[in-house]
Design a protein around this motif. Structure first.
Motif, PDB file in Angstrom:
ATOM      1  N   LYS A  27       0.838  -1.206   0.000  1.00 47.40           N
ATOM      2  CA  LYS A  27       0.000   0.000   0.000  1.00 47.40           C
ATOM      3  C   LYS A  27       0.870   1.252   0.000  1.00 47.40           C
ATOM      4  O   LYS A  27       0.574   2.220  -0.688  1.00 47.40           O
ATOM      5  N   GLU A  67      -0.393   1.498  10.608  1.00 46.92           N
ATOM      6  CA  GLU A  67      -0.599   1.664   9.166  1.00 46.92           C
ATOM      7  C   GLU A  67      -0.827   3.132   8.808  1.00 46.92           C
ATOM      8  O   GLU A  67      -0.248   3.645   7.862  1.00 46.92           O
ATOM      9  N   ALA A  68      -1.662   3.811   9.596  1.00 43.61           N
ATOM     10  CA  ALA A  68      -1.911   5.238   9.342  1.00 43.61           C
ATOM     11  C   ALA A  68      -0.625   6.043   9.530  1.00 43.61           C
ATOM     12  O   ALA A  68      -0.331   6.941   8.740  1.00 43.61           O
ATOM     13  N   LEU A 135      -6.983   7.846  -1.699  1.00 42.81           N
ATOM     14  CA  LEU A 135      -7.067   7.098  -0.445  1.00 42.81           C
ATOM     15  C   LEU A 135      -8.428   6.420  -0.273  1.00 42.81           C
ATOM     16  O   LEU A 135      -8.505   5.286   0.188  1.00 42.81           O
ATOM     17  N   ARG A 136      -9.486   7.102  -0.662  1.00 46.71           N
ATOM     18  CA  ARG A 136     -10.835   6.565  -0.453  1.00 46.71           C
ATOM     19  C   ARG A 136     -11.237   5.561  -1.548  1.00 46.71           C
ATOM     20  O   ARG A 136     -11.682   4.467  -1.248  1.00 46.71           O
ATOM     21  N   GLU A 139      -7.436   3.083  -2.612  1.00 48.13           N
ATOM     22  CA  GLU A 139      -6.916   2.294  -1.491  1.00 48.13           C
ATOM     23  C   GLU A 139      -8.016   1.823  -0.543  1.00 48.13           C
ATOM     24  O   GLU A 139      -7.774   0.981   0.319  1.00 48.13           O
ATOM     25  N   TYR A 141      -9.580   3.318   2.011  1.00 46.83           N
ATOM     26  CA  TYR A 141      -9.464   3.662   3.426  1.00 46.83           C
ATOM     27  C   TYR A 141     -10.773   4.247   3.924  1.00 46.83           C
ATOM     28  O   TYR A 141     -11.524   4.864   3.175  1.00 46.83           O
ATOM     29  N   GLU A 145      -9.525   6.717   8.842  1.00 47.39           N
ATOM     30  CA  GLU A 145      -8.124   6.473   8.474  1.00 47.39           C
ATOM     31  C   GLU A 145      -7.579   7.626   7.625  1.00 47.39           C
ATOM     32  O   GLU A 145      -6.430   8.037   7.805  1.00 47.39           O
TER      33      GLU A 145
END
Length: 180
Positions: A27, A67-68, A135-136, A139, A141, A145
């Motif tokens: 990621k 992870e964040a 990101l949304r 990935e 998230y 996150e």
């Protein structure tokens, strides 16, 4: 009488580091490649992020989401690289297109072309919108996150995401209408 070394309390060992940080390496790479648009620089950024996390392993156990934190470290390293060089910023979508055996070669080609067009359209978005939509939607998230990664409030994330999606939709519609 032996004295207990308190400096080692809460320190993440190599086994814990590997099990908590290494699974997100792919990621981190996709994210870095999205930001930097260069495979080698993305690899360098991820390696540097992993090194920073390793050097800071004594504090990792105090974070709610490693992870964040890894994403934030990677994002900051990528931003530093972008500031120091002249990159053209483009956000690619995942190139892996889900297709079943029943999908025709024509349909696969059409999906690949659409993905490429969307990559290019997303590359035209302002940096913050590109980051949030990646990101949304790429990935996948959660808003919480994304809040941890970007430092934005959830309401701002929702607004930014909505604007980014609307912009991409409008650009895509104009592109398709132009070809008609």
């Amino acid at each position: 009488m032996k004295r207990k070394d308190t400096r080692l309390v809460g320190v993440m060992n190599i086994k814990a580091f590997k099990s908590n940080v290494f699974p997100v390496q792919a990621k981190l790479y996709r994210f870095a490649k999205t930001m930097l648009q260069d495979e080698e620089e993305a690899e360098d950024a991820v390696q540097e992020a992993l090194l920073k996390l390793w050097l800071n392993r004594q504090n990792l156990t105090s974070y709610k989401s490693i992870e964040a934190l890894a994403m934030v470290v990677t994002k900051n390293l990528c931003l530093d690289k972008l500031k120091s060089s002249h990159h053209q910023k483009v956000v690619p979508l995942n190139t892996g297109i889900d297709s079943t055996d029943t999908t025709t070669p024509y349909k696969k080609t059409e999906l690949a072309n659409t993905a490429e067009i969307l990559r290019q359209l997303m590359g035209r978005l302002p940096e913050q919108q590109r980051l949030v939509i990646h990101l949304r939607d790429v990935e996948e998230y959660s808003y919480e996150e994304i809040e941890q990664i970007t430092g934005m409030y959830i309401n701002n994330i929702r607004v930014t995401l909505s604007r980014a999606r609307r912009s991409v939709r409008e650009m895509y519609t104009k592109l398709n209408a132009y070809g008609s």
